[in-house]
Every structure is written in C-alpha cells, then in structure tokens.
Design a protein around this motif. Structure first.
Motif, mmCIF file in Angstrom:
data_model
loop_
_atom_site.group_PDB
_atom_site.id
_atom_site.type_symbol
_atom_site.label_atom_id
_atom_site.label_comp_id
_atom_site.label_asym_id
_atom_site.label_seq_id
_atom_site.Cartn_x
_atom_site.Cartn_y
_atom_site.Cartn_z
ATOM 1 N N UNK A 1 0.914 -1.104 -0.027
ATOM 2 C CA UNK A 1 -0.105 0.044 0.027
ATOM 3 C C UNK A 1 0.844 1.226 0.009
ATOM 4 N N UNK A 2 1.856 1.150 0.996
ATOM 5 C CA UNK A 2 2.704 2.370 1.042
ATOM 6 C C UNK A 2 3.508 2.741 -0.538
ATOM 7 N N UNK A 3 3.830 1.662 -1.153
ATOM 8 C CA UNK A 3 4.323 2.227 -2.513
ATOM 9 C C UNK A 3 3.321 2.823 -3.375
ATOM 10 N N UNK A 4 1.908 2.589 -3.378
ATOM 11 C CA UNK A 4 1.151 3.236 -4.183
ATOM 12 C C UNK A 4 0.859 4.532 -3.763
ATOM 13 N N UNK A 5 0.903 4.758 -2.457
ATOM 14 C CA UNK A 5 0.539 6.043 -1.878
ATOM 15 C C UNK A 5 1.434 7.177 -1.897
ATOM 16 N N UNK A 6 2.731 6.791 -1.433
ATOM 17 C CA UNK A 6 3.624 7.639 -1.315
ATOM 18 C C UNK A 6 4.062 8.641 -2.452
ATOM 19 N N UNK A 7 3.908 8.119 -3.786
ATOM 20 C CA UNK A 7 4.166 9.016 -4.778
ATOM 21 C C UNK A 7 2.857 10.023 -5.104
ATOM 22 N N UNK A 8 1.783 9.479 -4.632
ATOM 23 C CA UNK A 8 0.538 10.359 -4.486
ATOM 24 C C UNK A 8 0.312 11.321 -3.739
ATOM 25 N N UNK A 9 0.620 11.068 -2.207
ATOM 26 C CA UNK A 9 0.404 11.913 -1.309
ATOM 27 C C UNK A 9 1.358 11.439 -0.115
ATOM 28 N N UNK A 10 2.387 11.985 0.274
ATOM 29 C CA UNK A 10 3.434 11.762 1.040
ATOM 30 C C UNK A 10 2.804 11.262 2.219
ATOM 31 N N UNK A 11 1.677 12.061 2.893
ATOM 32 C CA UNK A 11 1.252 11.775 4.360
ATOM 33 C C UNK A 11 0.538 10.464 4.275
ATOM 34 N N UNK A 12 -0.204 10.244 3.365
ATOM 35 C CA UNK A 12 -0.993 8.904 3.298
ATOM 36 C C UNK A 12 -0.157 7.648 3.179
ATOM 37 N N UNK A 13 1.186 8.038 2.370
ATOM 38 C CA UNK A 13 1.886 6.750 2.299
ATOM 39 C C UNK A 13 2.619 6.551 3.548
ATOM 40 N N UNK A 14 2.949 7.567 4.355
ATOM 41 C CA UNK A 14 3.689 7.289 5.588
ATOM 42 C C UNK A 14 2.780 6.919 6.585
ATOM 43 N N UNK A 15 1.676 6.968 6.518
ATOM 44 C CA UNK A 15 0.669 6.293 7.269
ATOM 45 C C UNK A 15 0.855 4.874 7.529
ATOM 46 N N UNK A 16 1.281 4.438 6.346
ATOM 47 C CA UNK A 16 1.559 2.921 6.147
ATOM 48 C C UNK A 16 3.065 2.553 6.500
ATOM 49 N N UNK A 17 3.890 3.420 6.271
ATOM 50 C CA UNK A 17 5.211 3.182 6.308
ATOM 51 C C UNK A 17 5.606 3.072 7.757
#
Length: 596
Positions: free
Chosen positions: A380-396
């Motif tokens: 999930x984080x691979x898909x989200x980090x490039x779109x919105x960093x905050x959303x990606x960090x939620x799963x990082x």
C-alpha cells in the motif's frame, strides 16, 4: 479555510498538503511490482532466517525501488551496485557502533559523499540517495546488541541481491516494456512540441515545451543505451522509432530557429545521440560549493548531524529514526514550501500510522499475522507515497514498527511508539529549520553560477562552430556539455524561484539563454553551418557580453537588456552569408551590440 486567506504561504502549504499527484503512465504498475518484490523478499528472509531476524530484511528489500522501470541489464547492474553499497555502509555502521562519538561524523561524511555522488552521476534518477547512507545509521544502532549487527548486515546483503533478482525476473514477461514506454513518451512529447510550434504561444511556454521534448528524447536514448545489445537487449524497432522521433525533433527545432534551412540541409547527427558528459567532468562540475548536488548534500548532512546530536544528547532509544526523518524530508531540493509540506506530511502520517500500530497490537496477533500486516503495508505504501506523502507515511510507520515487533527487538510497545513519535518530530523540526535557514541567499548564487556555466558552454560551442571542429572530439564534447547544462538550468531556476521569489524576474534571461543554447546546438546539425549561418560573427558577438554578465545581479531594465543582448547573438548566428541584402538589418543590430 478562509482564515488562511490573509496568509498566502499557509494557504499554499494547506493546498499542497491535501493535493494528490497524478502519476505518469506505467508508473502505477512499476510501483506495484516494486511493492510485490519487497514483500516477497521479506517473506523469503523470514523463511530463511527465521521470524526474529528475517524482518530485518525490510531495509535491503528496498532495492526494489531502484531502476523500477528500467531495462534488464540496467536493473541487474543497479541491484548489484546498490545492494553492495547498502551492505558495506551497514557493516561500517556496525563497526563504529561501540564508539558513539563517531556515529554522527561518519554518517554525515557518508551523506555528503553519497548524496553529491547520486545527484552528480545518476542522471536517470532512482528513488533518492537515502538508501546509500542510511544503512550506516541503522548499523550503528544494531551493532550495540551483541551479534545482531553482523547478522543484519548479512541479511541486508541477501535481501538486496534477492530483491534485485526478483526485479529482473519480473521484467521477463514484458522484457522490452521499459524501452516501449520511454520511446512512446518521447513520441508523445515531440508530437506535442511540433503541434505547439504552429500556435501563438509565449516564449516561456515554447521554451518549456521544447525543454520537455528534448529531455524526453535524451532520456529515451539513455534508456536504450542502458538496454544494451544481445538477445535480451534493445530491439531494432525501438532504435528505429527513437531515430525517427529524434529526426522530427531536430527538424522542428531547426525550422523554428532557421526558417531558411531546408530539411535536406539538416543532418542526422544530433546531440541527443551523443550521451552524457564524462564521469570526471561530472565530478568537477558537481563536487563544488556552488552546485545543486553539493547544496542538497550539505543541507541533508547538516540536518542529519543536528538530529543525530539531539537524539544522542536526549538518550533516545532509536536515534536513527530522527536522522531518517530529517534526511528524508531534505534529500531533494524542492523549495521551502514543498519541503515544509513534506515535513508536515511526515509528522502527521507518522502520528496516524502509530494509531494503526496500536490497533493491530491491541489484538495480540501472532508472528505470522504481524508479517502479513507488514506485507500489506509495504504494497500500500508504495502506491500512496508518490501520490500523497502523508498517506504513504501512514503505512510506512506500521511497516517499520511491525517488522521490529515481529523480530522481538521492540521492548515495551509504549516506549517504541513514543520513540518513533518523538524522534520523528525532532527530525521534521530540524528539517524545517534547516530549510528556512539555508535557502536565503544560496539559490540566487547557484542560479547565477548555473547561468554562467550555460553561457560559457554556448560560447565554447560557438567557437567550435567558427573553427569548423563541431564534429571533432572537442566539438562533440562541447555539444554534450551544452546539452547537459540546458537540460538542468531550467529546473534550477524553477526550484530557486520558490525559495527566492525575486528570481522570477530572471525568467526572461533564462528563456533567451535557452533559445541561444538550442540555436547553437541546431547549428551543429546543419551540414554546412559556415555557408548557411554566421557562427564566426556570433562567436565574436557573444564575447562582447562577458563584461555584462554582472547584470544577473540586477533587476528590471538590466535583466531585460541582457536578454535582448542574448537574442541579438542568436539573430546574428541566424544570418545567411549568401544573402547579404536580407541580412543587412541584422548586421546593423550586431554592430550596435558590439559598440555597447
């Protein structure tokens, strides 16, 4: 939201905070494959090394991010190189672990070398330089706990090589996919450039479209050369398409600059075929005080040093997390507002991610369920980090903490989560402070140096044209250098203008400089430039401008005058010696330039 209206900076940060980035075609699939490869690497490491040590393979598995959409041989070379560097820096961190006083100096030294080297030599770009130095910070922490440091070093090397093997394996079903995508992108950009050429656009719009088309063609050739030859190498069809789109670009650019030149007078030997500057040239150009690479590295190093010293002074449990947060925010120069937004993304995403960790651990899951949750977070984080960093960090955040929990290295869950939150806040605070304290005068100085380098590259190539050696070794080198400068100058001014809005007045000079630079490159493609153009007169004219480059420190009329002077040199180059009557007004203009 209306409360922020009187504060435009806060309004811009708020807008950037919630915005979603649109990904280029093909990137979504590449990110999914990278997440899948990292997940499979983690699961394999757990099977090989056991549930306690296996999750530490998570860092080495990040090799999947590198060259995620590059050809077969490029992926293989990258996997070997990056996994070797990560393993070596992890081992270095383990070695210095008993000597706490060495941790920060060694990590900062690695940051300066690795970050500058990354932005100097990796022209096609990976995910960033972080993986190249961050392993040392992790090793300096893990090396304090008996034999786990050496074991994790071995696991990092295993994970890097295994992830690299999987990225190569994943390419087999569509082995020529990267070449197809890069050639198609070049065709799209060149088609758009040719279509825009017939429309009434501003000089700045035309310059941006030309830059995008030329950069796409240049990237295309870099990728096709990286694909190599042989049965798994580049296909003849892709080379033919690339040559065709290269020809279309060169004809359109020549037509825009020199309307009197016919297509049969334009050769096929364009700079896009000439590759990149030598490694020694790139080293000298970037390992210096006024380069973008060194500026970026120095800010990352400063932030890492401050974060490391603070965490050591406060005796926090996982000091490498503060270093991670500070360096992740700053590892690219993207402007103060964008960097501040990224720091806020990191803080808010970490806080929300800790909530997910608490919810998962409250269910008292077994090791297998924790590994499964970690795998989901990776994808999930691979898909989200490039779109919105905050959303990606939620799963990082849960991805990192759950892997530590599964490995049995967490200790108290409450202490683990507190360390993560406190050290993340320290890291992002340091990053914001460094951003706003080091981006005051430097962007102007770097932009000025970049402009001067582009000017000198143009002057050098005009001299080669005047001497008739543009197709010899010296001329080819001058062409490659000018191409490199033109493809990087525009990005520098765009970044610098975000930090220093007064630099917006330099855009007219930048457009005029780019126009002259591309016109000089176009002259090299013409079969008989000395008969159809006036390179000698242009070479003489540009030398007159040496004393006026100080105008870059001025504004208003001074910059406008410099832009006019650059346009006059370009007009001088376009003179046709065989038609003196039509050229007479331009000769007068050139003479007026010389008398100034």
């Amino acid at each position: 939201m209306r409360l922020l209206a009187p504060f435009p900076i806060l309004s811009q940060i708020r807008h950037r905070f919630f915005s979603l980035n649109v990904l280029p075609p093909g990137l979504t699939r590449a990110l999914f494959m990278a997440g899948l490869v990292s997940s499979l690497t983690l699961v394999t490491a757990v099977a090989v090394f056991g549930p306690h040590l296996g999750p530490t393979a998570l860092f080495g598995a990040m090799v999947a991010e590198w060259e995620a959409d590059r050809p077969l041989w490029a992926r293989l070379r990258c996997a070997l190189t990056v996994s070797s560097v990560m393993t070596a820096t992890m081992a270095l961190g383990v070695l210095i672990a008993p000597y706490h006083i060495l941790t920060v100096p060694v990590v900062v030294a690695l940051i300066l070398v690795m970050t500058t080297g990354y932005y100097s030599f990796v022209l096609t770009r990976g995910p960033g330089p972080l993986n190249l130095f961050y392993a040392a910070a992790i090793g300096s922490y893990l090396g304090q706990f008996g034999t786990i440091g050496p074991q994790v070093t071995v696991i990092t090397g295993f994970a890097g090589l295994f992830a690299g093997f999987l990225t190569v394996l994943a390419l087999i079903p569509k082995i020529h996919g990267p070449e197809e995508r890069i050639v198609s992108n070049a065709e799209i950009e060149v088609t758009a450039f040719c279509a825009e050429a017939a429309r009434d656009r501003t000089a700045a719009d035309h310059s941006r479209r030309r830059h995008a088309a030329y950069a796409a063609v240049n990237r295309g050739w870099l990728v096709l050369r990286a694909a190599g030859g042989g049965p798994f190498g580049c296909r003849v069809a892709h080379l033919a398409r690339m040559a065709s789109v290269n020809r279309r670009l060169s004809l359109q650019m020549v037509r825009n600059v020199y309307p009197h030149i016919t297509p049969d007078q334009v050769g096929t030997d364009t700079p896009a075929l000439r590759g990149r500057p030598t490694l020694w040239w790139l080293f000298r150009a970037n390992f210096c005080r006024d380069s973008v690479a060194w500026f970026t590295a120095s800010r990352v190093g400063l932030a890492g040093a401050i974060a490391g010293v603070l965490t050591q002074a406060l005796q926090l449990g996982h000091p490498y997390w503060a270093i991670l947060s500070a360096t992740l925010v700053l590892h690219r120069w993207i402007g103060r507002l964008a960097t501040t937004t990224r720091a806020l993304h990191r803080g808010v995403g970490t806080l929300l991610g800790l909530g997910i960790v608490a919810a998962i651990l409250a269910c008292h899951p077994g090791e297998s369920w924790i590994i499964a949750a970690t795998v989901v977070c990776i994808v999930v984080q691979f898909q989200l980090v490039a779109r919105n960093y905050a959303l990606g960090i939620i799963f990082v955040t849960p991805m990192a903490l759950l892997s530590i929990e599964a490995a049995g290295q967490a200790g108290s869950v409450t202490r683990l989560m507190a360390d993560r939150l406190i050290e993340t806040l320290i890291g992002v605070s340091v990053a914001i402070a460094v951003t706003w304290c080091t981006s005051l005068r430097t962007p102007r100085r770097i932009t000025r140096v970049r402009f001067l380098r582009s000017y000198l590259a143009i002057e050098r190539l005009l001299g080669c044209l005047a001497a008739g050696v543009e197709k010899q070794t010296a001329g080819i080198h001058a062409r490659v250098v000018l191409q490199y400068e033109l493809l990087t100058t525009l990005a520098v001014l765009t970044q610098a203008s975000e930090d220093d809005p007064s630099l917006a007045s330099w855009h007219e000079v930048e457009v005029a400089l780019a126009d002259l630079g591309y016109a000089t490159l176009c002259a090299c493609w013409i079969t008989e430039p000395d008969r159809l153009l006036s390179p000698t007169q242009a070479s003489d004219a540009i030398r007159v401008l040496h004393g006026r480059l100080a105008m870059l420190e001025s504004s208003g009329s001074g910059l406008a005058r410099l832009a006019d002077d650059l346009r006059a040199v370009r007009a001088c180059l376009a003179l046709c010696p065989e038609d003196p009557d039509d050229a007479a007004p331009e000769v007068v203009r050139h003479e007026a330039l010389s008398r100034r």
